[in-house]
Design a protein around this motif. Structure first.
Motif, mmCIF file in Angstrom:
data_model
loop_
_atom_site.group_PDB
_atom_site.id
_atom_site.type_symbol
_atom_site.label_atom_id
_atom_site.label_comp_id
_atom_site.label_asym_id
_atom_site.label_seq_id
_atom_site.Cartn_x
_atom_site.Cartn_y
_atom_site.Cartn_z
ATOM 1 N N CYS A 4 1.494 -0.169 -13.697
ATOM 2 C CA CYS A 4 2.648 -0.138 -12.803
ATOM 3 C C CYS A 4 2.624 -1.396 -11.930
ATOM 4 O O CYS A 4 1.600 -1.718 -11.328
ATOM 5 C CB CYS A 4 2.550 1.120 -11.942
ATOM 6 N N GLN A 6 3.845 -1.846 -9.115
ATOM 7 C CA GLN A 6 3.766 -1.514 -7.686
ATOM 8 C C GLN A 6 2.362 -1.082 -7.276
ATOM 9 O O GLN A 6 1.799 -1.609 -6.335
ATOM 10 C CB GLN A 6 4.775 -0.420 -7.354
ATOM 11 N N CYS A 7 1.771 -0.120 -7.986
ATOM 12 C CA CYS A 7 0.463 0.417 -7.582
ATOM 13 C C CYS A 7 -0.660 -0.026 -8.512
ATOM 14 O O CYS A 7 -1.814 0.278 -8.254
ATOM 15 C CB CYS A 7 0.526 1.937 -7.516
ATOM 16 N N CYS A 22 5.413 6.227 -13.892
ATOM 17 C CA CYS A 22 4.298 6.177 -12.957
ATOM 18 C C CYS A 22 4.375 7.436 -12.104
ATOM 19 O O CYS A 22 5.311 7.599 -11.326
ATOM 20 C CB CYS A 22 4.355 4.936 -12.073
ATOM 21 N N CYS A 25 3.861 6.603 -8.097
ATOM 22 C CA CYS A 25 5.030 6.063 -7.379
ATOM 23 C C CYS A 25 6.275 6.894 -7.645
ATOM 24 O O CYS A 25 7.284 6.679 -6.989
ATOM 25 C CB CYS A 25 5.298 4.630 -7.809
HETATM 26 ZN ZN LIG Z 1 2.968 3.057 -9.566
#
Ligand SMILES: [Zn+2]
Length: 46
Positions: A4, A6-7, A22, A25
């Motif tokens: 992912c 983002q994370c 994900c 998130c």
């Molecule tokens: Zn994520």
């Protein structure tokens, strides 16, 4: 294995909707022409 953006966690492939998910998130990344769209602002939340 795709992560992912983002994370940086592992994504789960969902064949039903042909998307990468994900769970952390709560985002769904669409796959277009076999290429996953790994952009947070393009992702769909659930
Ligand atoms: Zn994520």
């Amino acid at each position: 294995m795709l992560a992912c953006p983002q994370c940086k966690g592992a994504l789960r492939y969902e064949s039903e909707r042909d998307s990468l998910v994900c769970d952390r998130c709560r985002l769904i990344y669409a796959v277009k022409d076999d290429i996953p769209i790994m952009v947070v602002k393009e992702a769909e939340s659930f």
